[in-house]
Scaffold this active site. Structure first.
Site, PDB file in Angstrom:
ATOM      1  N   GLU A  91     -14.345  -3.178  35.369  1.00 36.15           N
ATOM      2  CA  GLU A  91     -14.280  -4.560  34.899  1.00 36.15           C
ATOM      3  C   GLU A  91     -12.980  -5.288  35.211  1.00 36.15           C
ATOM      4  OE1 GLU A  91     -16.823  -6.255  33.229  1.00 36.15           O
ATOM      5  OE2 GLU A  91     -18.024  -4.514  33.800  1.00 36.15           O
ATOM      6  N   SER A 464     -54.189  13.830 -18.836  1.00 32.86           N
ATOM      7  CA  SER A 464     -53.599  14.303 -20.098  1.00 32.86           C
ATOM      8  C   SER A 464     -52.101  14.104 -20.209  1.00 32.86           C
ATOM      9  CB  SER A 464     -53.927  15.785 -20.298  1.00 32.86           C
ATOM     10  OG  SER A 464     -55.303  15.948 -20.570  1.00 32.86           O
TER      11      SER A 464
END
Length: 798
Positions: A91, A464
């Site tokens: 770059e 239950s």
């Protein structure tokens, strides 16, 4: 000739001088025009890089990341020099010497603008890219480029080269939602930048130019050309040696997509946390937040294991349903099908290669070949229906044939065995009952198979497990553990429907039965008579104290046998009251939330608030000072310190009765844990469609639910006691292994009295059918012989 040369050169020099003056004039004018509008580059020193929402366990293990941008910030010292050099070579090879701009590149860009009207080449240094990425848009225009130049010059003056390159490598977009080099290393190579090879570093360094064109996942040919060009630049700039270069260019493309770098898998938990954060903060919640859950990774791992194992056991009991499909005699189809099929829980896809008399050879993913021995096949009786299986197979060819697509898993000896995807699903929630902090949560067999979280989304009939709340209401309304209720047939008439004739699970009747015994034997007909005696309205009003949504409860007698749909989480809220001494707590998953500004939320559990009050925190203000991170309105101090929801004596007696479920009743399988501090209740819904076990000691409460998503029966022989309870036992054996036995302190106002086990009336010491029962003092039978033993345990009964 000299005169001609001089004649030609003079206008050119004049033109250059004039151009330079014009250029400088434009630059100066542009500076005075744009400078006042530019942001301060000083903000870069304290910049907060946008990171995704991260979810952690209580013990700091990453569960998940959410958000569009994946970023893992790193410091300069963590970045390998070769990686920095690769980016500089690609770059901006003058990065360490330039002033933030490259004049030659800018002149080329200016010439393009003059001749074409557009800027085609970038001309941007690394510093200019930092300026653009942090402060500007990506539009290609003169004004944007000019601002970029000015900002780059200022950045170079204010920041060191180390600071600039660190900002750049943490900010840059590198494809596949990866922002920054560490995120890119994890996504493309599944490892940190510190472990990348030179070739891999160069491959990542090529991505800023064109993350899609040079992406090694979609265009490996172009990617390797660009990579090798970067390596040649590094060699030319003397960043690497010839030997380094030769080794790197010889490497193939090894990049492939890697999932998020999570340390611990808990997808149901992660999704719950994500939803809560979005509910609190909207889309802003996806950025820069760390969320710490209450989940303990070891407990969560065990919970997942026991649910998977329990569902596999249940499914195997009901026989083998056969191969998923047959793929014929097409090896290429076999391989492609295996490649496209993901594992489910601990199940692995396979194709039958060859059937032998007592074994089969199988093909697994990646062309692995293995074998299933007879001990991994012999279980596969053919399933006839949910209640019936066929005869046991005698040879392998009675089970499978070549080309069958099947599921397999490893057994305890590390051999493969035949398996199948369970038709049932399950959920498990485990929490600390005093605080409500969830320690483990499982919402199904496998999140990738189904995202439906049954722990919080599946409303199922509780059977239950309603009875602890019903019997607590009975104790609060004048009944005792020694009350006698008739276990006999009940017929409920109806004007427009068939009469309701409820029955017990064993279809038998025991006649007059003590309330305690009726509970631990889970006698449905006794429960109905209790509800009749108390009254439905009074019962519902009392049940509301447990934090249960009574608006979902029926106002008829089927309530007594659990004809109400609740989620496992809702049921957990109710049971927590029984498990913590009578206090209403709200189960919670998120412990704290941290933003870049610090701690923005932390739960103060109710019991901690209770402790804070007894530690000189006399009011809500004091508590806020003790725990400054509490969010306003979130489990506020005044709410946390509210009084108990139910009478402590009722709660103590109910807990004592529930301990008999473990010692003498439907939960007695749990006796294998060899603990006397456990209490719980089984539950089986009408038609055996849902089975439950909810149990606890003062330190841990855990509920397990098993059922089918289509609400069909699990089978006529499947109950809470033989499906859900074994899963609960496996989990609690682990969760309680380092915790000593712990009992609730007996509150004042209770007495123990010797009574007759048949009549519930006061008995003398010479009565062979007597035992000690515990009563609220004002309800004890007389003459009372009080036992002030504060360690009254279920062993005193029968």
């Amino acid at each position: 000739m000299k005169q001609l040369y001089k004649k030609l050169l003079t206008p050119f020099i004049k033109l250059v001088i004039a151009g330079s003056v014009i250029f400088c004039t434009i630059i100066t004018a542009g500076y005075f025009y744009y400078a006042p509008t530019l942001p301060s580059v000083e903000t870069l020193r304290n910049i907060r890089l946008q990171t995704p929402l991260r979810i952690y366990t209580q013990d700091n293990k990453l569960i998940a990341e959410f958000g569009e941008r994946r970023r893992i910030p790193v410091a300069f010292e963590q970045i390998p020099p070769w990686l920095i050099y690769a980016f500089i070579a690609a770059e901006d090879n003058g990065f360490y010497t330039n002033s933030g701009i490259d004049v030659g590149s800018l002149m080329r860009a200016a010439w393009e603008l003059i001749t074409t009207g557009h800027i085609q080449t970038g001309g941007s240094t690394i510093t200019m890219q930092v300026a653009r990425n942090f402060f500007l848009s990506h539009e290609r225009s003169f004004s944007r480029k000019f601002k970029e130049i000015l900002l780059a010059l200022q950045i170079t003056q204010k920041l060191s080269k180390q600071e600039i390159i660190t900002l750049y490598l943490n900010k840059i977009y590198l494809g596949n939602r990866a922002y920054g080099v560490e995120a890119a290393a994890n996504i493309y190579y599944g490892k940190s930048i510190s472990k990348l090879s030179l070739a891999q570093m160069a491959m990542i360094a090529e991505l800023p130019k064109a993350p899609s064109i040079y992406n090694p996942l979609v265009n490996p040919e172009r990617a390797i050309i660009r990579r090798n060009w970067i390596l040649s630049r590094m060699l030319k700039l003397k960043y690497i040696t010839q030997e380094d270069y030769n080794l790197a260019v010889a490497q193939p493309v090894t990049a492939r997509y890697h999932c998020l770098p999570v340390e611990f898998s808990a997808p149901y938990v992660a999704e719950m946390a994500r939803q809560e954060i979005v509910k609190r903060y909207g889309q802003d919640g996806y950025y820069n937040m760390k969320v710490y859950t209450t989940i303990n990774s070891a407990d969560q791992l065990k919970a997942r294991q026991v649910i998977i194992d329990g569902l596999n056991r249940y499914d195997r009991r009901h026989g083998y349903r056969g191969a998923e499909k047959n793929l014929g005699n097409d090896p290429e189809l076999w391989k492609s099908t295996l490649k496209q099929t993901n594992n489910i829980a601990n199940l692995v896809p396979a194709v039958v290669l060859q059937v032998n008399k007592y074994s089969v050879n199988i093909l697994l993913k990646n062309n692995q070949i293995n074998m299933i021995p007879w001990q991994g096949l012999a279980w596969a009786k053919p399933m006839i229906d949910v209640n019936k299986t066929g005869a046991a197979p005698k040879t392998a060819d009675q089970i499978l044939k070549t080309g069958d697509f099947i599921w397999v898993k490893k057994d305890n000896t590390n051999n493969y065995e035949l398996a199948q995807k369970p038709q049932a699903q399950g959920a498990l929630i485990s929490l600390h009952p005093e605080s409500g902090a969830i320690k483990a949560l499982i919402g199904g067999y496998d999140f990738n198979q189904s995202h439906f979280n049954r722990a919080v989304q599946a409303s199922r009939q509780i059977g239950s497990t309603i009875k602890p709340f019903l019997y607590s209401a009975a104790l609060a309304n004048g009944m005792t553990a020694a009350s006698v209720i008739n276990d006999a047939p009940v017929v409920i008439g109806s004007y427009d429907e068939e009469d309701w004739r409820p029955h017990n699970a064993d279809s038998k009747f025991n006649g007059p039965t003590l309330l305690r015994k009726a509970f631990y034997q889970s006698r449905n007909l006794v429960s109905i008579r209790i509800l009749q005696q108390i009254g439905i309205t009074k019962t519902l009003n009392y049940i509301q104290r447990f934090g249960l949504p009574i608006e979902q409860f029926p106002d008829y007698l089927s309530l007594a046998v659990g004809a109400v749909d609740l989620t496992p989480m809702q049921l957990t809220s109710g049971f927590a009251v029984l498990a913590n001494g009578g206090y209403t707590v709200k189960p919670y998953l998120i412990d704290k939330i941290i933003s870049p500004d610090g701690l923005i939320f932390q739960v103060i559990p109710p019991r901690l608030c209770h402790i804070a009050q007894s530690s000189n925190a006399k009011n809500a203000d004091d508590i806020s000072k003790t725990f400054p991170a509490i969010q306003q309105g979130e489990q506020s101090a005044s709410k946390n310190c509210e009084k108990a929801a139910i009478d402590s004596r009722v709660k103590y007696i109910m807990n004592n009765i529930m301990q008999n479920v473990i010692k003498l009743g439907t939960g007695r399988r749990a006796k294998v844990l060899h603990r006397s501090d456990l209490a719980g209740k089984t539950g089986t819904s009408n038609g055996h469609k849902d089975v439950w076990f909810a149990g606890y000691n003062p330190d841990i409460f855990t509920v397990v639910w098993i059922g089918k998503d289509n609400s069909t029966t699990l089978g006529q022989w499947e109950y809470g006691a033989n499906v859900a309870l074994p899963i609960w036992i496996s989990y609690m054996r682990y969760a309680l292994k380092n915790l000593p036995e712990k009992w609730f302190t007996q509150p004042l106002g209770l007495v123990t009295v010797r009574i007759n086990k048949n009549t519930g009336e006061y008995a003398h010491s010479d009565d062979p059918d007597s035992f000690f029962e515990i009563f609220r003092k004002e309800l004890a039978p007389s003459p009372a012989q009080h036992n002030t033993n504060n360690n009254f345990q279920p062993e005193d009964i029968f």
